[in-house]
Enzyme design. Structure first.
Site, PDB file in Angstrom:
ATOM      1  N   LYS A   1       0.848  -1.192   0.000  1.00 39.68           N
ATOM      2  CA  LYS A   1       0.000   0.000   0.000  1.00 39.68           C
ATOM      3  C   LYS A   1       0.877   1.232   0.000  1.00 39.68           C
ATOM      4  O   LYS A   1       1.987   1.127   0.519  1.00 39.68           O
ATOM      5  CB  LYS A   1      -0.952   0.031   1.186  1.00 39.68           C
ATOM      6  CG  LYS A   1      -0.391  -0.305   2.567  1.00 39.68           C
ATOM      7  CD  LYS A   1       0.782   0.427   3.134  1.00 39.68           C
ATOM      8  CE  LYS A   1       0.675   1.892   3.393  1.00 39.68           C
ATOM      9  NZ  LYS A   1       1.954   2.470   3.948  1.00 39.68           N
TER      10      LYS A   1
ATOM     11  N   TYR B   1      -4.407   4.112   6.508  1.00 32.51           N
ATOM     12  CA  TYR B   1      -4.866   3.193   7.561  1.00 32.51           C
ATOM     13  C   TYR B   1      -6.143   3.720   8.216  1.00 32.51           C
ATOM     14  O   TYR B   1      -7.031   2.942   8.578  1.00 32.51           O
ATOM     15  CB  TYR B   1      -3.793   3.000   8.636  1.00 32.51           C
ATOM     16  CG  TYR B   1      -2.566   2.258   8.171  1.00 32.51           C
ATOM     17  CD1 TYR B   1      -2.615   0.901   7.898  1.00 32.51           C
ATOM     18  CD2 TYR B   1      -1.352   2.908   8.017  1.00 32.51           C
ATOM     19  CE1 TYR B   1      -1.496   0.214   7.479  1.00 32.51           C
ATOM     20  CE2 TYR B   1      -0.216   2.237   7.594  1.00 32.51           C
ATOM     21  CZ  TYR B   1      -0.291   0.886   7.324  1.00 32.51           C
ATOM     22  OH  TYR B   1       0.817   0.212   6.897  1.00 32.51           O
TER      23      TYR B   1
END
Ligand code: NDP
Length: 384
Positions: free
Chosen positions: A147, A235
Site C-alpha cells: 500500500k 490506515y
C-alpha cells in the site's frame, strides 16, 4: 500503575471474572481466550508451498516481511530483486535463498523463466509500484503489492488491467485486514454488539525523520505519491471502511503543513478528513507526519464504544469495549499478521479464489484519497 503491568495483572486475573480497575473502579469483564480462537492448521510440505520473490530489500521488507516467512504455512521465500547485489547476497545467505535467484531491476523481467517463483511481492517506494507490478504480471507471475497501490487512479487501473490480461491474481497488502484484533473489531462493529454505529474516529501519526533513508523518498512527491495521507492516513481511511463495511458517500477535509519545514516542500504534513457513510455512520480521521506516534481507532455505537489502540502496529494490539455496565478486554491471540496475509494470497492462488484485498480495494483508496485532497483544496464537501 505501569500500563503493561496493569494489563498483565488483568489478564492474570482473567479466571476470576469481574475485577475492579483504576481509580474509577469500573468493573472489568475478561472474556475467555476461546472467544476469538483460531484453528491451528499444520504447515504444508515445503515442496507444495508457493515460491515468493521479494522486490526491494528495504526496511519493511527486511525487518518484517522476510522474517515472517518462517511462520508461513503455504508460502516460501525463493528469490530477491534488489539494486544492491551485496545486500541481496547477505539476505540470501541468512534466509536460505539460492543465490541464482537474485535479480536486479534490469534483469527483473527474466523472472518469467524461473518456475520456482509463483508470486512476486512489490515492496518498493510507492511511485514504482505500478511499473514493477505490471512487469511482474507480464512475466506471468501472481502479484502482491504494498500500500498505497500506486500514485494515481490511472496507474491502479492499469495494474488491474494487466492482471486480467495475464490471467494472474493481484492483491494489495492491507495487513490490518488479516490481523486478528482488527478482525475482532470488525466482528464487534458489524454484528451489532456495539449497537448502531454512529461514529468512527481514527488517527495515524508519526514524526517523519529525514535522517532515516526509508523516510527520504517519502518527502519526494514523485516517489511517494502524497504525504502523510498516502503513507499512513490510508490506515485511517481503511479502518473507517472496513469497520462500517460501507463506502463513503461524502467527504470533507483540511490540510496543514508547517510553513518553512523542509520536510513538507513536496508532500503534506497533516490531514483531517470526514466521511459520511450511507448507513448514517460518520467518520473523523486524521494523519500526520509531524507528531509523535499514534495508530488507533475508536468505534462509537449506540450501546458501546470499542477502542483499538494500537490498532495498526506490528504487534501488541489492545482492544477494549466500554459499556455502561463496565469495561471488557477480550483476550485475542496475537498472530503474525504478515504470515497470515502472505498465506492468504498463496491460498487464494491455490484455490483459484479472489483474494480479500484485490486491486480494486487499492484503487478505491487511491480514488478516495484524491477526493480528500480535492475536498481540502476546494474547501467543499464532495459527493463521492
Ligand atoms: P525503504 O526505503 O526502506 O525500502 C524501499 C526499497 O526499495 C529500498 O531499500 C530499495 O531496495 C528499493 N528501491 C528501489 N528504487 C528505489 C528508490 N529510487 N528510492 C528508494 N528505494 C528504492 O522503504 P519501506 O520499506 O519503508 O517502504 C517500502 C514500501 O512498503 C512502501 O510502499 C511503503 O508504503 C510500504 N510499507 C508498508 C508497510 C505496512 O505496514 N504495510 C510498512 C512500511 C512500508 P534495494 O536496495 O533492495 O533495491
Amino acid at each position: 500503575m505501569n500500563r503493561e503491568l496493569s494489563r498483565r495483572t488483568l489478564l492474570h486475573k482473567a479466571g476470576l471474572g469481574l475485577i475492579a480497575v483504576g481509580a474509577t473502579s469500573i468493573s472489568t469483564i475478561i472474556k475467555p481466550a476461546s472467544t476469538f480462537a483460531q484453528a491451528k492448521e499444520p504447515p504444508m510440505p515445503p515442496t507444495k508451498r508457493l515460491g515468493w520473490a521479494i522486490v526491494g530489500l528495504g526496511k519493511f521488507a527486511t525487518e518484517q516481511i522476510i522474517p515472517s516467512f518462517a511462520e508461513c504455512k503455504s508460502s516460501k521465500l525463493v528469490a530477491f530483486v534488489s539494486g544492491d547485489k551485496a545486500k541481496a547476497e547477505k539476505y540470501a545467505l541468512s534466509y536460505g535463498v539460492n543465490p541464482k535467484n537474485i535479480y536486479n531491476y534490469q534483469n527483473y523481467d527474466s523472472i518469467r523463466n524461473n518456475p520456482e517463483i509463483d508470486v512476486i511481492y512489490i515492496i518498493l517506494p510507492n511511485g514504482l509500484h505500478a511499473e514493477y507490478t505490471i512487469r511482474g504480471l507480464q512475466a506471468g507471475k501472481h502479484l502482491m503489492c504494498e500500500k498505497p497501490m500506486a500514485n494515481t487512479v490511472q496507474e491502479c487501473q492499469a495494474m488491474i488491467d494487466a492482471a486480467k490480461k495475464a490471467t494472474r491474481k493481484l492483491m494489495i497488502a492491507y495487513r490490518a485486514q488479516y490481523e486478528p484484533f482488527n478482525l475482532a473489531a470488525i466482528k464487534y462493529a458489524r454484528s451489532g454488539q456495539l449497537g448502531k454505529l454512529k461514529l468512527v474516529t481514527s488517527d495515524h501519526g508519526r514524526n517523519l525523520d529525514p535522517k532515516d533513508p526509508a523516510d527520504r523518498w517519502r518527502m519526494n512527491k514523485k516517489l511517494a505519491g502524497g504525504g502523510s495521507l498516502y503513507d499512513i492516513g490510508i490506515y485511517s481511511l481503511q479502518a473507517a471502511r472496513y469497520i462500517t463495511g460501507e463506502e463513503p458517500i461524502e467527504i470533507n477535509a483540511m490540510i496543514y503543513s508547517t510553513p518553512g519545514d523542509a520536510r513538507f516542500r513536496e508532500v503534506e504534513e497533516n490531514v483531517n478528513f470526514g466521511l459520511r457513510f450511507p448507513g448514517g455512520t460518520l467518520a473523523n480521521c486524521s494523519c500526520s507526519y509531524g507528531h509523535s506516534d499514534v495508530k488507533r481507532f475508536q468505534v462509537f455505537g449506540s450501546d458501546a464504544t470499542l477502542e483499538l489502540d494500537p490498532a495498526t502496529d506490528y504487534y501488541r494490539h489492545r482492544l477494549i469495549i466500554k459499556r455502561k455496565s463496565g469495561m471488557e478486554e477480550p483476550q485475542i491471540q496475537e498472530q503474525n499478521q504478515f504470515a497470515l496475509e502472505i498465506d492468504h494470497f498463496s491460498q487464494s492462488i491455490m484455490e483459484n479464489k479472489q483474494p480479500k484485498t484485490p486491486g480494486e480495494e487499492g484503487l478505491q483508496d487511491v480514488r478516495l484519497m484524491n477526493l480528500i485532497y480535492e475536498a481540502a483544496r476546494t474547501g467543499s464537501t464532495i459527493k463521492v
